[in-house]
Design a protein around this motif. Structure first.
Motif, PDB file in Angstrom:
ATOM      1  N   ALA A  16     -10.518  13.750  -0.148  1.00  0.00           N
ATOM      2  CA  ALA A  16      -9.215  14.547  -0.731  1.00  0.00           C
ATOM      3  C   ALA A  16      -8.425  14.733   0.451  1.00  0.00           C
ATOM      4  N   ARG A  17      -8.970  15.292   1.374  1.00  0.00           N
ATOM      5  CA  ARG A  17      -8.079  15.641   2.606  1.00  0.00           C
ATOM      6  C   ARG A  17      -7.245  14.472   2.948  1.00  0.00           C
ATOM      7  N   VAL A  18      -8.149  13.392   3.447  1.00  0.00           N
ATOM      8  CA  VAL A  18      -7.638  12.064   3.975  1.00  0.00           C
ATOM      9  C   VAL A  18      -6.712  11.520   2.918  1.00  0.00           C
ATOM     10  N   ALA A  19      -7.061  11.725   1.666  1.00  0.00           N
ATOM     11  CA  ALA A  19      -6.216  10.913   0.762  1.00  0.00           C
ATOM     12  C   ALA A  19      -4.851  11.618   0.874  1.00  0.00           C
ATOM     13  N   ALA A  20      -4.910  12.957   0.672  1.00  0.00           N
ATOM     14  CA  ALA A  20      -3.581  13.606   0.886  1.00  0.00           C
ATOM     15  C   ALA A  20      -2.741  13.375   2.007  1.00  0.00           C
ATOM     16  N   ARG A  21      -3.417  13.426   3.088  1.00  0.00           N
ATOM     17  CA  ARG A  21      -2.654  13.082   4.488  1.00  0.00           C
ATOM     18  C   ARG A  21      -2.191  11.710   4.458  1.00  0.00           C
ATOM     19  N   VAL A  22      -3.011  10.712   3.947  1.00  0.00           N
ATOM     20  CA  VAL A  22      -2.347   9.299   4.103  1.00  0.00           C
ATOM     21  C   VAL A  22      -1.231   9.286   3.225  1.00  0.00           C
ATOM     22  N   CYS A  23      -1.385   9.891   1.844  1.00  0.00           N
ATOM     23  CA  CYS A  23      -0.193   9.622   0.968  1.00  0.00           C
ATOM     24  C   CYS A  23       0.970  10.270   1.651  1.00  0.00           C
ATOM     25  N   LYS A  24       0.855  11.702   2.033  1.00  0.00           N
ATOM     26  CA  LYS A  24       2.104  12.311   2.200  1.00  0.00           C
ATOM     27  C   LYS A  24       2.793  11.813   3.680  1.00  0.00           C
ATOM     28  N   ARG A  25       1.814  11.757   4.572  1.00  0.00           N
ATOM     29  CA  ARG A  25       2.490  11.602   5.836  1.00  0.00           C
ATOM     30  C   ARG A  25       2.401  10.137   6.440  1.00  0.00           C
ATOM     31  N   LEU A  26       1.722   9.466   6.219  1.00  0.00           N
ATOM     32  CA  LEU A  26       1.508   8.212   7.012  1.00  0.00           C
ATOM     33  C   LEU A  26       1.737   6.978   6.232  1.00  0.00           C
ATOM     34  N   ALA A  27       1.756   6.735   5.005  1.00  0.00           N
ATOM     35  CA  ALA A  27       2.080   5.522   4.306  1.00  0.00           C
ATOM     36  C   ALA A  27       3.407   5.391   4.324  1.00  0.00           C
ATOM     37  N   VAL A  28       3.794   3.995   4.242  1.00  0.00           N
ATOM     38  CA  VAL A  28       5.165   3.609   3.909  1.00  0.00           C
ATOM     39  C   VAL A  28       5.163   4.166   2.610  1.00  0.00           C
ATOM     40  N   LYS A  29       6.635   4.368   2.439  1.00  0.00           N
ATOM     41  CA  LYS A  29       7.020   4.761   1.077  1.00  0.00           C
ATOM     42  C   LYS A  29       7.724   3.636   0.267  1.00  0.00           C
ATOM     43  N   ALA A  30       7.755   3.847  -0.825  1.00  0.00           N
ATOM     44  CA  ALA A  30       8.690   2.682  -1.663  1.00  0.00           C
ATOM     45  C   ALA A  30      10.211   2.898  -1.362  1.00  0.00           C
ATOM     46  N   GLY A  31      10.902   1.732  -1.316  1.00  0.00           N
ATOM     47  CA  GLY A  31      12.297   1.831  -0.710  1.00  0.00           C
ATOM     48  C   GLY A  31      12.499   1.907   0.535  1.00  0.00           C
ATOM     49  N   GLN A  32      11.381   1.639   1.428  1.00  0.00           N
ATOM     50  CA  GLN A  32      11.420   1.219   2.850  1.00  0.00           C
ATOM     51  C   GLN A  32      11.403  -0.260   3.014  1.00  0.00           C
ATOM     52  N   VAL A  33      12.598  -0.782   3.596  1.00  0.00           N
ATOM     53  CA  VAL A  33      12.574  -2.171   3.926  1.00  0.00           C
ATOM     54  C   VAL A  33      11.529  -2.803   4.950  1.00  0.00           C
ATOM     55  N   LEU A  34      10.639  -3.395   4.897  1.00  0.00           N
ATOM     56  CA  LEU A  34       9.741  -3.987   5.957  1.00  0.00           C
ATOM     57  C   LEU A  34      10.231  -5.398   6.406  1.00  0.00           C
ATOM     58  N   THR A  35       9.990  -5.626   7.505  1.00  0.00           N
ATOM     59  CA  THR A  35      10.445  -6.952   8.213  1.00  0.00           C
ATOM     60  C   THR A  35       9.142  -7.719   7.892  1.00  0.00           C
ATOM     61  N   PRO A  36       9.572  -9.235   7.918  1.00  0.00           N
ATOM     62  CA  PRO A  36       8.449  -9.918   7.419  1.00  0.00           C
ATOM     63  C   PRO A  36       7.158  -9.903   8.460  1.00  0.00           C
ATOM     64  N   GLU A  37       7.219  -9.397   9.505  1.00  0.00           N
ATOM     65  CA  GLU A  37       5.888  -9.333  10.387  1.00  0.00           C
ATOM     66  C   GLU A  37       5.325  -8.051   9.698  1.00  0.00           C
ATOM     67  N   GLU A  38       6.142  -6.868   9.373  1.00  0.00           N
ATOM     68  CA  GLU A  38       5.345  -5.886   8.875  1.00  0.00           C
ATOM     69  C   GLU A  38       4.664  -5.941   7.488  1.00  0.00           C
ATOM     70  N   GLN A  39       5.395  -6.897   6.838  1.00  0.00           N
ATOM     71  CA  GLN A  39       4.790  -7.391   5.516  1.00  0.00           C
ATOM     72  C   GLN A  39       3.633  -8.231   5.716  1.00  0.00           C
ATOM     73  N   ARG A  40       3.572  -9.277   6.659  1.00  0.00           N
ATOM     74  CA  ARG A  40       2.376 -10.109   6.792  1.00  0.00           C
ATOM     75  C   ARG A  40       1.241  -9.161   7.360  1.00  0.00           C
ATOM     76  N   ALA A  41       1.393  -8.157   8.236  1.00  0.00           N
ATOM     77  CA  ALA A  41       0.444  -7.392   8.649  1.00  0.00           C
ATOM     78  C   ALA A  41      -0.234  -6.512   7.642  1.00  0.00           C
ATOM     79  N   LEU A  42       0.505  -6.170   6.512  1.00  0.00           N
ATOM     80  CA  LEU A  42       0.256  -5.406   5.514  1.00  0.00           C
ATOM     81  C   LEU A  42      -0.858  -6.122   4.755  1.00  0.00           C
ATOM     82  N   LEU A  43      -0.362  -7.288   4.343  1.00  0.00           N
ATOM     83  CA  LEU A  43      -1.209  -8.167   3.900  1.00  0.00           C
ATOM     84  C   LEU A  43      -2.652  -8.433   4.357  1.00  0.00           C
TER      85      LEU A  43
END
Lengths: 599, 377
Positions: free
Chosen positions: A535-562
């Motif tokens: 729960a702690r890790v998930a909360a942290r990941v969600c609030k602070r670390l993960a990219v948000k919806a609406g954030q434009v990613l470069t093709p490199e970032e998109q590929r790395a995510l995949l």
């Protein structure tokens, strides 16, 4: 009113109430009898949802004419000779109550012939009173006709549900038995139309299709696992296919349909973090276990069982289901499912085979299901997709990649600064960038956590907690290992403990509440404190670390995510159980565009 | 009611009392602020039933009266009015308050003042007098150590003890203890011991303005309340029922090593370590190394995170006693160092599993106890 002994009819009607509560329970008892008689063909005729007629005809061993009067007596059975046999019941029935019970609440006709006899015999029972045995011509096997069920128990009749509901109960019941006994030919009719027919050739997936429909049956995943004397097989739904209730979670133990809540819990735990809250999977699982290891004589309808070694069975079921789930691959069609899956041997239990590296055999349970790398090299992982037989065969330790359910994806681009579009070998994938990133970070951080000990924070003043006796026993058993989890606890009188230090991850919370949380983890056989850490890790990941919806990613970032997502253990859901991706198969696209006939 | 007040005074008064407003309550009147004429001044009050604040401001009263209006609406409106006179006129029939200032005219719907919970009007004759500056520093040094966990209400409070000329405040959250004493200008008539919510004390420290006026404290008998009076305001709070842990027992009587360090250097080292420690369990190690004949002593503060990396800072120290490796929650260390004003602090330790004591060097009115962490067994 003076006390008097009940008339035998009344007494038997009362007893019948425990076994026979609705038409479906009559069908169940009779089908179980037929299966116990090693029938290969079972025909069920149900009219008016069983109110008018239930007829179960089989080609089993039959009952000799001279035993017929005895067969309809209470506590008369051929399946059990002594009380000792109760502890190793191998047949479905054993209580000797079914026929007598049904006979006391209906007009029952029992016709039977054994192979050796030239003719058959028939006996009629009406409202519990058996008539005389007459000689008739009959095929080998037994036919039980139950007419006018509950004609003499109007109260029971009144409580029956609508015909549709009772019919569905019977359909479901028979379909499940058909699943459990794929080598027996089942046929269910209402005299005119056939509602279920199986071939008896052992193909379970065809029966699944009869039960859930073809689409669902195609998606169901096969489970095959073995460990010492335990064998689990059957089908589970992938994480994307769920229901809002547990009704579709079917479990058979030694060929008997049971409603065991503990094992249902084990199955649900295997889906942990993969399902949304309030969603339940569809499962049809069949567990084989030595008859001595299980006590079925707990409930008159035998819906509940007890295990001699509950923990072992629980952990085995959970691990097997989890493994099948992680090996999930969305292959759109499975023409011959049996050939795609390899039969496997599962992980040896921890106690029997101490693992190298000093793994703890603490509670005899494998605590570390999802995020564990320690168990995997030991396991002949499975079922493994045989589409890559070379890699699997060449290495005794299948690479983690073989477990990954994502195929290689070719990135197409980002839309709405929120979703990624990718192409896989089997169609189009839409990926939610936030959910996907959450899953990636969650697994990364959990892996780091797994290597850490849980630090303890000493308390200013020791806190004394009194636990309920069961919880206290759990803690007393686990005292030596509690320090691993950051607790420093000493016994302090009966059922009481003194807490001197507690894990830091509880923050400022009440130490007593923290210890109770630990007790719950132990009682539910979960990895201690795993929920809190997750729960702690998930909360942290969600609030602070993960990219948000609406954030434009470069093709490199998109590929790395995949790429990172492909390496995840459970890439299809975020830590909160929401899906990370939607898959549109080529087939679906073709149908939608009218290239292939819409079904 | 018809009164005229200065916008500046009204805005200040509202900002003081609005901290006691309960914005989400099933009792609508608790979201309101009471406005009443009171002996030539205007009285503003708000309460959430646990704490109440009253403030008096100067006003020109043409007609007596009282009402309550929604605190948020009223405060927001007043803060936008031009810096000039504001006239408040109540229509008692509709309980509508007309607020007029310059060219702006507003009507705010209110609730009858009868519905507002009465706040106690205690007798301040026997009041304990506390110097404002002392009080503020005491609260500053103690209140942060109180717990925020509602499961143990006693620890959400600060124990306030008055005995003769000495006043003591103590707070603990289960892992640390802060104790501060001060001397009263005049001895109290009888000893007092009460657990006051930390939040109420912090509020009071905020509204008490420095000056000649001391803070007056009374505990009306049998009411389970404490009332403080500052210059133009009063704060009443419910006391917390229960037994505060016997903190005297917790304070270690002896130590095996005493480490003297610069407060600022240690605070800086802790802040650096926290950057790494906060991702994990907040744990920092303190490696205390003794002073030899030729080399000075030092404390090595280090933090380590699987995720971020690690940090190490060495702070010069005068170590008197045995070397020691001990771990603490860095947040606790930072928070106490931030409230110590002396240039040097002393850390008294005994063993890795025994409490550490932090004291300002040169002042003996404050001490802080922190329980250690265990990183590996």
């Amino acid at each position: 009113m003076p006390i008097r002994l009940l008339a035998p009819e009344v007494a038997s009607q009362i007893a019948a109430g425990e076994v026979v509560e609705r038409p479906a329970s009559v069908v169940k008892e009779l089908v179980e009898n037929a299966l116990d008689a090693s029938a290969k063909n079972i025909q069920v005729i149900v009219q008016d949802a069983g109110r008018r007629l239930i007829e179960v005809a089989d080609d089993g061993s039959g009952i000799p004419a001279e035993e017929l009067p005895l067969a309809v007596e209470r506590h008369a059975t051929s399946k059990l000779a002594s009380a000792a046999d109760l502890f190793r019941v191998a047949t479905l029935g054993f209580r000797g109550e079914a026929l007598a019970s049904i006979g006391s609440v209906s007009r029952l006709t029992l016709t039977s012939r054994v192979k050796e006899a030239p003719t058959g015999a028939r006996i009629r029972v009406e409202g519990g009173r058996p008539g005389a045995v007459e000689v008739v011509g009959a095929p080998v096997g037994t036919v039980v006709r139950v007419e006018d069920l509950f004609y003499n128990v109007p109260a029971r009749l009144k409580f029956l549900k609508q015909d549709v509901t009772e019919r569905r109960a019977i359909d479901n019941l028979l379909a499940r038995y058909a699943l459990a006994y794929p080598h027996v030919r089942f046929r269910l009719t209402d005299g005119k139309t056939v509602s279920l027919q199986t071939t008896g050739d052992g193909d379970r997936r065809a029966i699944l299709a009869a039960l859930y429909g073809v689409e669902v049956a195609k998606e169901m995943l096969e489970v095959l696992a073995e460990e010492d004397d335990l064998v689990l097989n059957g089908y589970i739904s992938p994480a994307a296919l769920t229901r809002s209730n547990r009704r579709e979670m079917t479990l058979f133990i030694n060929g008997r349909w049971v409603a065991d809540t503990a094992l249902t819990q084990a199955i649900l735990q295997a889906y942990h973090t993969l399902l949304m809250v309030g969603r339940y999977p569809l499962t049809a699982l069949f567990l084989q276990i030595e008859p001595e290891e299980v006590d079925v004589n707990v409930h008159p309808a035998k819906a509940e069982v007890r295990f001699r070694n509950q923990d072992r069975v629980f952990s085995f079921v959970q691990r097997s289901v989890r493994r099948a789930l992680l090996a999930y691959s969305p292959v759109p069609t499975l023409p011959q499912p049996q050939n795609l899956w390899r039969s496997v041997h599962s992980v040896p239990s921890v106690e029997n085979n101490p693992l190298p590296g000093g793994a703890l055999p603490a509670a005899g349970l494998d605590w570390t299901i999802g995020h564990d790398s320690r168990v995997e090299p030991e396991a002949h992982i499975g079922p493994v997709l045989a589409t890559t037989p070379e890699t699997v065969a060449s290495s005794p330790f299948p690479a983690r990649a073989s477990l990954v359910s994502l195929p290689l994806l070719r990135l197409i681009g980002q839309i709405g600064a929120t979703y990624l579009i990718a192409e896989g070998p089997d169609g189009l994938y839409l990926i939610d960038q936030h959910a996907a990133h959450e899953r990636i970070l969650f697994e990364k951080l959990m892996a780091q956590h797994a290597q850490q000990r849980i630090p303890a924070q000493s308390l200013l003043t020791p806190v004394v907690v009194t636990l309920p006796p069961a919880g206290a026993a759990v803690i007393a058993d686990q005292l030596p290992v509690l320090s691993r989890f950051g607790f420093e606890v000493e016994p302090f009188g009966p059922n009481s403990f003194q807490i001197r230090a507690m894990p830091v991850l509880f923050g400022n919370a009440d130490p007593a509440a923290a210890l109770r949380a630990l007790v719950e983890d132990f009682e539910e056989d979960e990895t201690p404190l795993q929920t809190e850490i997750e729960a702690r890790v998930a909360a942290r990941v969600c609030k602070r670390l993960a990219v948000k919806a609406g954030q434009v990613l470069t093709p490199e970032e998109q590929r790395a995510l995949l790429t990172d997502l492909e390496n995840c253990e459970s890439p299809r859901t975020c830590p909160h159980g929401r899906p990370t991706m939607i898959h549109l198969s080529v087939e679906l696209l073709e149908r939608q565009f009218g290239r292939k006939g819409a079904r | 009611m018809k009164v005229t007040v200065l916008q500046e005074n009204l805005a200040r008064g509202l900002s003081i009392v609005s901290r006691a407003v309960s914005p989400r309550s099933t009792l609508p009147v608790l979201a309101n602020v009471l406005i009443a004429t009171d002996e030539g001044r205007l009285r503003l009050s708000a309460t959430n039933l646990e704490m109440g604040i009253t403030c008096w401001i100067g006003a020109k009263i043409e007609e007596e009266g009282s009402t309550t209006v929604p605190a948020r609406t009223f405060a927001d409106l007043v803060s936008t009015l031009p810096d000039a006179q504001v006239s408040l006129t109540l229509d008692p029939r509709t309980q509508t308050l007309n607020v007029r200032s310059g060219s702006s005219t507003n009507d705010i719907k209110g609730i009858d003042a009868q519905e507002f919970p009465p706040l106690p009007v205690p007798d301040f004759d026997q009041a304990i007098q506390i110097n404002v500056a002392d009080f503020k520093e005491m609260v500053h040094q103690v209140a942060f150590a109180a717990s925020t966990d509602e499961a143990r209400p006693v620890l959400m409070g600060v124990l306030v003890k008055v005995d003769g000329e000495t006043i003591t405040m103590a707070a603990a959250d289960g892992f640390r203890l802060s104790v501060r004493t001060a001397t009263l200008s005049s001895p109290a008539a009888r000893p007092v011991s009460a657990i006051i919510p930390a939040r109420a004390l912090s509020e009071l420290a905020r509204i008490a303005s420095d000056g000649d006026h001391p803070i007056q404290m009374v505990l009306p008998k049998g009411r389970g309340q404490v009332v403080f009076r500052v210059k133009d305001a009063e704060l009443v709070s419910q006391l917390i029922d229960g037994t505060f842990p016997d903190y005297e027992q917790i304070i270690p009587r002896s130590y095996k090593s005493r480490t003297l360090v610069s407060t600022a250097s240690l605070l800086k080292a802790c802040k650096q370590a926290e950057i790494f420690a906060r991702e994990g369990s907040n744990a920092v190690r303190m490696n205390i190394r003794g002073s030899g004949d030729l080399q000075p002593g030092e404390v090595e503060i280090s933090a380590h995170s699987e995720e971020t990396g690690s940090n190490e800072t060495i702070v010069d120290a005068t170590v008197d006693g045995v070397p020691l490796l001990i771990a603490f929650n860095v947040k606790f260390l930072r928070e106490v160092l931030e409230v110590i004003k002396t240039p040097h602090v002393a850390l008294e330790t005994t063993a890795p599993n025994a409490p550490g004591v932090i004291k300002p060097v040169g002042e003996d009115n404050f001490l802080h106890v922190i329980m250690p962490m265990h990183l590996s067994q």
